[in-house]
Design an enzyme around this catalytic site. Sequence first.
Site, short mmCIF file in Angstrom:
data_model
loop_
_atom_site.label_atom_id
_atom_site.label_comp_id
_atom_site.label_asym_id
_atom_site.label_seq_id
_atom_site.Cartn_x
_atom_site.Cartn_y
_atom_site.Cartn_z
N SER A 263 0.84 -1.20 0.00
CA SER A 263 0.00 0.00 0.00
C SER A 263 0.87 1.25 0.00
O SER A 263 2.08 1.20 0.22
CB SER A 263 -0.88 0.02 1.25
OG SER A 263 -0.08 0.32 2.38
N LYS A 264 0.21 2.37 -0.23
CA LYS A 264 0.90 3.66 -0.23
C LYS A 264 1.59 3.89 1.11
O LYS A 264 2.69 4.40 1.18
CB LYS A 264 -0.12 4.76 -0.49
CG LYS A 264 0.47 6.14 -0.48
CD LYS A 264 -0.56 7.17 -0.86
CE LYS A 264 -0.63 8.32 0.11
NZ LYS A 264 0.62 8.81 0.65
#
Length: 504
Positions: A263-264
């Site tokens: 994920s970011k």
Amino acid sequence: MNLLRRVRVRFAPSPTGPLHIGGVRTALYNYLFAKKHHGDFILRIEDTDQNRMVAGAEQYIIESLKWVGISPNEGVGFGDGTHAPYRQSERKDSYRQYAEKLIESGFAYYAFDSEEDLDRLRTDNANAKYDSTTRLNLKNSLTCSPEVVAEKLAAHEPYVIRLKIPADEEVIFNDEIRGTVTVNTNEMDDKVLLKSDGMPTYHLANVCDDYVMQISHVIRGEEWLPSAPLHVLLYRYLGWEGVMPKFAHLPLLLKPDGNGKLSKRDGDRLGFPVFPLQWTDPKTNEMSSGYKQNGYLPEAVINMLAFLGWNPGGTQEIYSLDQLIEAFTIERISHGGAKFDAEKAKWFNHEYIKACSNETIANLVAPIVQEKFGNIDSSYLIAVVGLIKDRMVLINDINAFGYLFGATETYLEANLAKVSGVREIFNADVFEATLKALTTFDGANVEIAFKEFAAAQNIKTGDLMKFLRVSLVGELSGPAIHDLVVLFGIDQSLIRIRNCFQQL
Ligand code: GLU
């Protein structure tokens, strides 16, 4: 299945945010597969859920694909093919006919339930779905008389069209990566196909477009595997099973520790980008870094992504795009998730930088150099790159070589202390004369001159070198000293050396 079918694949993102590198990998695998089979690679923008669209995301997707160099030959932003438009919101009117066809053939029905009706369904039983066990207690064209249905439609009462999933049937299909997938229809629900605003849902639009656009293979992320049985039923009920695309659901891109989807936040936490290009959230103004702005070469990013979940076998890791096309097969896509490895990404970039010409890298560093150090002559910049290219991991590493663009004025006390031993024995005038006596001023001859000077002046070569290095660059490491002297030229080198000498 028609084996002679032309290969047509599509990358079908929803512009709900910036394209994640996992999305770039999906696009890449589609691209490689299409090119390998001399087929078509299409970019379709799936923007039917207007509430989730994010301003600028579509443009971002297009620019990202352009940057990594995997241009679709049909699609939004890439020129019209025969199936334009490629943005689903512009194809809105084409979907209703298919939903109505399903109603006519008894595979779908109108549902008039209000939000409250649906809430009630779930209040009675939290796990309740709209399906064969519940649909006969709800407000739809299966429970209302044809007259009532006609009245409701005539009165423009809001409705959705739902697919009528049969009870207790096995949906069996082949996934090119996982093999046979079997799902019992009791696990499925009567998915909405057409929403009350007349927009199709993802499922209807996706299947109809794949059919109309003659897509031969659907290569997409694993998160869409649960939707596949529904899509298979849609193909069957619409009478399209004979031309149903083959499915390949790609393994997930995992966090570096393998613990869940990348994920970011992992990128922010561990200091690597998860987006190809820099992205500024239009609502929060929050900025996320991109591979491009962090100094990665698109070719390196592509090579790195290709190997995240696929490998051609053997030990070779550096593959150009053409070589990837040649080597790519769906069979060699791994079944398990691929762990993202930030160090490996850097390794790829380093290898690509080393393999590029000095001119290419000079062009890439030029804007950074210009902004930070002002105008620099291009031939000087090319020479600089020649000296440091092998040490660069990222294009932005040029920032660490400020001393190549301006002389060090003041030296660190600690460094001066390390070289102060030459204070009594180094003679700058003799050193200057030695260099100026050279008939050929190149690295090899300068190196010989250093040795001769050291011997004649009775300075240990090691001590001389350390002093020259500190005086030329202010640091104890860097490119070879004779190369630095050639790069700077005699006059500029002597200014630096004399300046340092005075500070000893
Ligand atoms: N619109 C879907 C997405 O955002 C596409 C899935 C598919 O390729 O079918 O990923």
